[in-house]
Design a protein around this motif. Structure first.
Motif, mmCIF file in Angstrom:
data_model
loop_
_atom_site.group_PDB
_atom_site.id
_atom_site.type_symbol
_atom_site.label_atom_id
_atom_site.label_comp_id
_atom_site.label_asym_id
_atom_site.label_seq_id
_atom_site.Cartn_x
_atom_site.Cartn_y
_atom_site.Cartn_z
ATOM 1 N N SER A 335 111.650 97.339 -40.622
ATOM 2 C CA SER A 335 111.142 96.340 -39.692
ATOM 3 C C SER A 335 111.981 95.070 -39.681
ATOM 4 C CB SER A 335 109.691 95.995 -40.031
ATOM 5 O OG SER A 335 109.605 95.447 -41.340
ATOM 6 N N GLY A 336 111.996 94.420 -38.526
ATOM 7 C CA GLY A 336 112.629 93.122 -38.366
ATOM 8 C C GLY A 336 111.602 92.053 -38.048
ATOM 9 N N ASP A 337 112.063 90.855 -37.752
ATOM 10 C CA ASP A 337 111.196 89.682 -37.642
ATOM 11 C C ASP A 337 111.160 89.149 -36.214
ATOM 12 O OD1 ASP A 337 109.552 87.613 -38.569
ATOM 13 O OD2 ASP A 337 111.264 86.284 -38.891
ATOM 14 N N ASN A 338 110.126 88.370 -35.946
ATOM 15 C CA ASN A 338 110.033 87.549 -34.741
ATOM 16 C C ASN A 338 109.639 86.155 -35.191
ATOM 17 O OD1 ASN A 338 109.552 86.235 -32.336
ATOM 18 N ND2 ASN A 338 108.283 87.871 -31.459
ATOM 19 N N THR A 341 106.327 84.025 -34.468
ATOM 20 C CA THR A 341 105.028 84.291 -35.089
ATOM 21 C C THR A 341 104.967 83.632 -36.458
ATOM 22 O OG1 THR A 341 105.701 86.312 -36.248
ATOM 23 C CG2 THR A 341 105.078 86.525 -33.929
ATOM 24 N N ASN A 342 103.784 83.634 -37.061
ATOM 25 C CA ASN A 342 103.620 83.081 -38.405
ATOM 26 C C ASN A 342 103.628 84.188 -39.453
ATOM 27 O OD1 ASN A 342 103.291 80.759 -40.100
ATOM 28 N ND2 ASN A 342 101.155 81.378 -40.448
ATOM 29 N N THR A 343 104.259 85.302 -39.120
ATOM 30 C CA THR A 343 104.354 86.437 -40.045
ATOM 31 C C THR A 343 105.800 86.887 -40.131
ATOM 32 O OG1 THR A 343 102.101 87.186 -39.529
ATOM 33 C CG2 THR A 343 103.594 88.783 -40.531
ATOM 34 N N LEU A 344 106.372 86.868 -41.322
ATOM 35 C CA LEU A 344 107.729 87.370 -41.534
ATOM 36 C C LEU A 344 107.691 88.883 -41.514
ATOM 37 C CD1 LEU A 344 110.743 86.941 -42.320
ATOM 38 C CD2 LEU A 344 110.000 87.039 -44.710
ATOM 39 N N GLY A 345 108.418 89.475 -40.585
ATOM 40 C CA GLY A 345 108.427 90.928 -40.461
ATOM 41 C C GLY A 345 109.662 91.594 -41.018
ATOM 42 N N THR A 346 110.605 90.831 -41.565
ATOM 43 C CA THR A 346 111.858 91.411 -42.068
ATOM 44 C C THR A 346 111.612 92.172 -43.364
ATOM 45 O OG1 THR A 346 113.067 89.545 -41.126
ATOM 46 C CG2 THR A 346 114.232 90.939 -42.696
ATOM 47 N N PHE A 347 111.956 93.439 -43.364
ATOM 48 C CA PHE A 347 111.857 94.250 -44.570
ATOM 49 C C PHE A 347 112.883 93.794 -45.598
ATOM 50 C CE2 PHE A 347 113.338 97.961 -47.016
ATOM 51 C CZ PHE A 347 112.154 98.278 -47.673
ATOM 52 N N ASN A 348 112.511 93.793 -46.876
ATOM 53 C CA ASN A 348 113.408 93.433 -47.969
ATOM 54 C C ASN A 348 113.666 94.680 -48.814
ATOM 55 O OD1 ASN A 348 114.659 92.459 -50.299
ATOM 56 N ND2 ASN A 348 113.497 90.569 -50.319
ATOM 57 N N ASN A 369 116.154 95.394 -40.848
ATOM 58 C CA ASN A 369 116.039 95.307 -39.391
ATOM 59 C C ASN A 369 116.974 96.307 -38.724
ATOM 60 O OD1 ASN A 369 115.249 94.340 -36.827
ATOM 61 N ND2 ASN A 369 117.023 92.993 -36.753
ATOM 62 N N PHE A 370 116.746 97.587 -38.963
ATOM 63 C CA PHE A 370 117.658 98.592 -38.420
ATOM 64 C C PHE A 370 116.917 99.885 -38.099
ATOM 65 C CE2 PHE A 370 117.245 100.475 -42.494
ATOM 66 C CZ PHE A 370 117.758 101.764 -42.432
ATOM 67 N N TRP A 395 120.949 100.727 -34.724
ATOM 68 C CA TRP A 395 120.369 99.782 -33.777
ATOM 69 C C TRP A 395 119.535 98.747 -34.543
ATOM 70 C CZ3 TRP A 395 120.480 105.003 -33.459
ATOM 71 C CH2 TRP A 395 121.093 105.592 -32.331
ATOM 72 N N ARG A 396 119.225 97.634 -33.894
ATOM 73 C CA ARG A 396 118.262 96.668 -34.450
ATOM 74 C C ARG A 396 116.844 97.133 -34.138
ATOM 75 N NH1 ARG A 396 118.997 90.836 -32.373
ATOM 76 N NH2 ARG A 396 119.493 91.851 -30.387
ATOM 77 N N GLU A 397 115.948 97.013 -35.123
ATOM 78 C CA GLU A 397 114.547 97.342 -34.864
ATOM 79 C C GLU A 397 113.886 96.239 -34.063
ATOM 80 O OE1 GLU A 397 110.364 97.416 -35.008
ATOM 81 O OE2 GLU A 397 111.492 95.925 -36.175
ATOM 82 N N SER A 398 114.164 94.977 -34.405
ATOM 83 C CA SER A 398 113.627 93.828 -33.681
ATOM 84 C C SER A 398 114.763 93.083 -32.992
ATOM 85 C CB SER A 398 112.893 92.879 -34.627
ATOM 86 O OG SER A 398 112.557 91.668 -33.970
ATOM 87 N N LEU A 399 114.597 92.803 -31.708
ATOM 88 C CA LEU A 399 115.617 92.064 -30.968
ATOM 89 C C LEU A 399 115.587 90.576 -31.295
ATOM 90 C CD1 LEU A 399 115.327 93.725 -27.448
ATOM 91 C CD2 LEU A 399 116.757 94.378 -29.392
#
Length: 473
Positions: A335-338, A341-348, A369-370, A395-399
């Motif tokens: 997952s990637g981030d937006n 929002t108030n939620t970090l979506g980037t996978f670590n 994010n891939f 590809w990127r998961e989140s644009l």
């Protein structure tokens, strides 16, 4: 982190359905083998107590008896030397717009002392040297001399139920290495300082640990634990059938300053995951697979964390055909981030293996994010030569999120392009295992920049080749 360690210890002792990721089933002793493991602490040379088994040039130092009449008191000595000439053109797609060629040398030397069945000490020294690199060595390239491992282990129990407590500097490698690995590809391997509890309860094996990653400084014996990062968890594995294994785990991470596309803040992240795997067929044709899924939650500054990943590899090998071909395909997503929002979506990915995507071990994007599709073919040639070729499409998961390196650094931030396609990279590897000790390898790969990279500038194609030679004893 320290407060969590007693909880993990209780969990282990209670026999929670988790276990240590080791290749040997709980309660079983490995058959005599001269295999050199990724973690040299896993080597077992106790069978050399029988003089009839001593056949190799190095056997006199692999088993040195320490007490008369006690075969379980012994010292084992080993090590390795490795040399790599690497050449990278247009690193990070042209952020370093030149051809960078350099020599990496690695030397490791260890002492494993068994004081009977229940006490053990293990010390491993490392030295990584870098020459000719434009811009100087990176932290993964050079470490003049230090301890890679130095721990004391005390245990008790029988073959079915046992427990071992370990303290000191240690290497860690679990499962496929997607989340915790020693970073074998780069010149300087990763290690941790802290405590680990290892146990076996029936079919389950269990590790509970509380660690800090080791900070590699370039000098002599100047490494130290990174007090800005805490890492703890419980990891387990058990066989479900004769050929299928289940891994399940909880991992916790605390970073004082974590950097993502949206900014830098204090990160506290929890990961819960599971993995199902079946090994590659060895004697008769058959399927193999490796499927893993992880859910992450926690906090990033004032924001929440909600992130995830799913990884898969499915293969089929024909060991009864000439060249013993294996065809496989990987399909992965994280997952990637937006930032709106108030939620970090980037996978670590925590502490992933260096060669996460094949031969491009230290160049190009990492598993953040891939989305990717990754076909591969592997063959076995005469004289212990193996060859493989693969092609990765990414590809990127989140644009709304950028592209990150394997260690997790942001390479290309979001915002300059709305394209999803990052690029594609063909690669090939040939390896010759000349004998049990000596090996040679050649790698070549190209990363063709996709629309996102080109629109974000500079967007050049990245190319990489490397020649390896190594010796283990």
């Amino acid at each position: 982190m320290i407060r969590l360690f007693p909880t993990l210890l209780i969990w282990c002792l209670a026999g929670a359905e988790l276990s240590q990721a080791q290749s040997t089933a709980a309660g079983e002793f490995p058959a005599p083998t001269r295999t050199y493991h990724l973690l040299r602490e896993d080597d077992d040379w106790s069978f050399l107590a029988d003089p009839a088994e001593r056949q190799d040039f190095w056997d006199p130092i692999k088993y040195i008896r320490l007490r008369q009449g006690r075969s379980d008191w012994f010292l084992s000595i080993g090590g390795e030397a490795r040399y790599i000439w690497e050449q990278i053109g247009n690193d990070n797609w042209g952020q370093q717009p030149f051809m960078n060629g350099y020599l990496n040398q690695r030397y490791m030397f260890h002492f494993d002392v068994q004081y009977g069945k229940h006490v053990r000490s293990f010390v491993e020294l490392k030295s990584g040297l870098n020459s000719y690199r434009i811009g100087g060595p990176r932290p993964i390239d050079e470490k003049k001399l230090d301890f890679q491992a130095a721990f004391l282990e005390v245990g008790t129990g029988d073959e079915q139920n046992w427990i071992k407590v370990r303290a000191g500097r240690q290497e860690m490698e679990y499962g496929s290495g997607r989340l915790i690995d020693v970073r074998e590809g780069p010149n300087v391997r990763l290690s941790f300082d802290g405590f680990k509890v290892k146990s076996g309860i029936g079919a389950w094996q269990i590790d509970g640990f509380a660690m800090r990653p080791n900070l590699d400084k370039p000098g002599f014996f100047d490494n130290a634990p990174n007090h800005a990062v805490g890492f703890w968890g419980v990891y387990g594995v058990r066989p479900l059938t004769k050929s299928i294994t289940l891994d399940s785990y909880y991992l916790g991470l605390d970073r004082k300053e974590a950097a993502f596309n949206r900014g830098t803040a204090h990160e506290v992240r929890h990961s819960i995951g599971a993995r199902l795997s079946r090994p590659i067929a060895q004697s008769t044709p058959g399927w193999d697979f490796d499927y893993e899924a992880v859910w992450q939650f926690g906090t990033f500054g004032s924001a929440n964390i909600r992130a995830w990943t799913a990884a898969s590899e499915t293969g089929y090998r024909f060991p009864n055909l000439p060249l013993k071909p294996r065809f496989s395909a990987k399909a992965d997503i994280s997952s990637g981030d937006n930032a709106k929002t108030n939620t970090l979506g980037t996978f670590n990915p925590l502490f992933p293996k260096g060669n996460y995507f094949g031969v491009l071990a230290t160049a190009g994007p990492g598993p953040i994010n891939f989305m990717d599709v990754h076909p591969q073919v592997e063959t076995t040639l005469p004289h212990n030569v193996t060859a493989s070729a693969d092609w990765i499409f990414q590809w990127r998961e989140s644009l709304h999120d950028g592209v990150y390196s394997v260690p997790g650094f942001l390479i290309v931030p979001a915002g300059k392009s709305n394209a999803r396609f990052v690029g594609h990279r063909p690669g090939t590897e040939v390896r010759w295992q000349a004998n049990r000790h000596l090996w040679f390898q050649a790698d070549y790969g190209i990363f063709y920049a996709g629309k996102f990279v080109k629109e974000s500038q500079p967007g050049r194609n990245l190319n990489y080749w490397a020649l390896w030679a190594g010796y283990k004893f």
